[in-house]
Write an enzyme that holds these catalytic residues in place. Structure first.
Site, PDB file in Angstrom:
ATOM      1  N   HIS A 147       0.826  -1.223   0.000  1.00 13.96           N
ATOM      2  CA  HIS A 147       0.000   0.000   0.000  1.00 13.96           C
ATOM      3  C   HIS A 147       0.863   1.277   0.000  1.00 13.96           C
ATOM      4  O   HIS A 147       0.712   2.151  -0.847  1.00 13.96           O
ATOM      5  CB  HIS A 147      -0.869   0.034   1.262  1.00 13.96           C
ATOM      6  CG  HIS A 147      -1.737  -1.152   1.468  1.00 13.96           C
ATOM      7  ND1 HIS A 147      -2.913  -1.345   0.782  1.00 13.96           N
ATOM      8  CD2 HIS A 147      -1.606  -2.224   2.306  1.00 13.96           C
ATOM      9  CE1 HIS A 147      -3.485  -2.469   1.197  1.00 13.96           C
ATOM     10  NE2 HIS A 147      -2.708  -3.021   2.106  1.00 13.96           N
TER      11      HIS A 147
HETATM   12  C1  BDR Z   1      -2.642   0.928   5.402  1.00 12.77           C
HETATM   13  O1  BDR Z   1      -2.839   0.573   6.757  1.00 12.77           O
HETATM   14  C2  BDR Z   1      -1.657   0.082   7.304  1.00 12.77           C
HETATM   15  O2  BDR Z   1      -1.863  -1.150   7.882  1.00 12.77           O
HETATM   16  C3  BDR Z   1      -0.633   0.013   6.195  1.00 12.77           C
HETATM   17  O3  BDR Z   1       0.636   0.371   6.698  1.00 12.77           O
HETATM   18  C4  BDR Z   1      -1.152   0.989   5.194  1.00 12.77           C
HETATM   19  O4  BDR Z   1      -0.713   2.298   5.482  1.00 12.77           O
HETATM   20  C5  BDR Z   1      -3.382  -0.038   4.512  1.00 12.77           C
HETATM   21  O5  BDR Z   1      -4.740  -0.033   4.813  1.00 12.77           O
END
Ligand code: BDR
Ligand code: CA
Length: 309
Positions: free
Chosen positions: A238
């Site tokens: 992500h």
């Molecule tokens: C986001 O939430 C966190 O768990 C990850 O680091 C990313 O920023 C994904 O939903």
């Protein structure tokens, strides 16, 4: 080539770590500061993790601590995904440094003023620090060139059926950021769930054995079953998306939209309500929403960055 000065606000879990490692290797980017927030794991751990990653990169970027909890809502973490330590249990030495004394929101503001309109802010955790900075320093938005965030989703969610984790943790802060008057570039689940690396690709990256590639594989590989359960054939990177956008915008497709955050409702708390599929109903188009990525190119650039250590 003059480099883009970049400030990264993070809640260092496994994909934040991958994002920092990526940003550090982009030749058009100069990281000028890092700030930490409670998110994937509590603030003390996201800070230690950020300092550990700096050591892994052999960089002494200043690290500033921010909020240890959301503005209003009770804090929820994501240690179920990132492990208790936030780095999936991948072993790294204890950090060689401590964080700076200044608060994240003041340090960010001062750097933005110093950079005189050129600073790009990339936020890859809950938006508590960013919203606090924009509130305490109302002219901050005028000093920032751009605000890129990983968060939200035009469609769906991961923390709940309708909310992505970063926005769900602090919807009130997120709403403040989306309403700040500056257009937000949003990398939500619509694009980040398409930005994955498969188990075989992780192995290929780790074929060049270095502390960085070994760490990446050790922290990420255990996340595989979590994503397989969601029907995704690799681990989602992500937070890497907004970093690669800084150098390779052409691999992403974005559309302009109105985006507002649900802060009241029970079922849809933290939803980034986006008017892309509803006849563009919001009057103000306050966001550029990333929807698609060329995954092959994404993997190639990511792999090059990690293997270049
Ligand atoms: C986001 O939430 C966190 O768990 C990850 O680091 C990313 O920023 C994904 O939903
Ligand atoms: Ca994150």
């Amino acid at each position: 080539m003059s480099k883009i000065p970049v400030w990264i606000d993070c809640d260092t879990g496994v994909d934040d770590a991958a994002a920092l490692l990526t940003a550090n290797q982009l030749d058009n980017v100069q990281i000028v500061g890092l700030s930490t927030v409670a998110g994937n794991v509590p603030l003390d751990k996201t800070t230690v993790n950020t300092l550990k990653i700096c050591d892994l990169m052999k960089k002494d970027y200043p690290v500033y601590m921010g909020a240890d909890r959301p503005w209003i809502r009770p804090y929820v973490d994501a240690s179920d995904v990132h492990g208790n330590d936030g780095l999936g249990g991948a072993p790294l030495p204890a950090p060689s440094r401590k964080p700076e004394n200044k608060k994240a929101w003041d340090a960010l503001y001062e750097e933005a003023v110093r950079q005189d309109g050129e600073l790009v802010l990339v936020a890859i955790g809950p938006l508590t620090n960013v919203a606090t900075a924009l509130t305490l320093h109302p002219d901050l938005k005028d000093y920032l060139k751009k605000i890129l965030i990983m968060g939200g989703a035009a469609v769906g969610g991961n923390r709940t059926a309708s909310a992505e984790f970063n926005i769900y943790v602090d919807p009130d802060a997120a709403q403040t950021v989306f309403r700040c008057g500056k257009q937000i570039t949003m990398f939500g689940l619509d694009v980040t769930q398409k930005a994955y690396v498969t188990a075989e690709e992780m192995d290929r990256i780790a074929e060049k054995v270095t502390p960085v590639t070994t760490f990446f594989k050790e922290s990420m590989a255990p996340r595989m079953p979590f994503y397989e359960d969601l029907g995704i054939v690799g681990v989602c990177l992500h937070d890497v998306c907004p970093m690669l956008y800084l150098k390779y915008p052409e691999i992403f497709e974005l559309e302009e939209a109105g985006v507002y955050v649900e802060t009241q409702a029970e079922l849809t708390l933290g939803k980034t309500v986006t008017d892309l599929f509803s006849d563009h109903q919001f009057e103000k188009k306050n966001a550029m929403v990333a929807l698609r990525v060329d995954r092959e190119a994404f993997f190639r650039h990511f792999s090059d960055a990690l293997q270049s250590y």
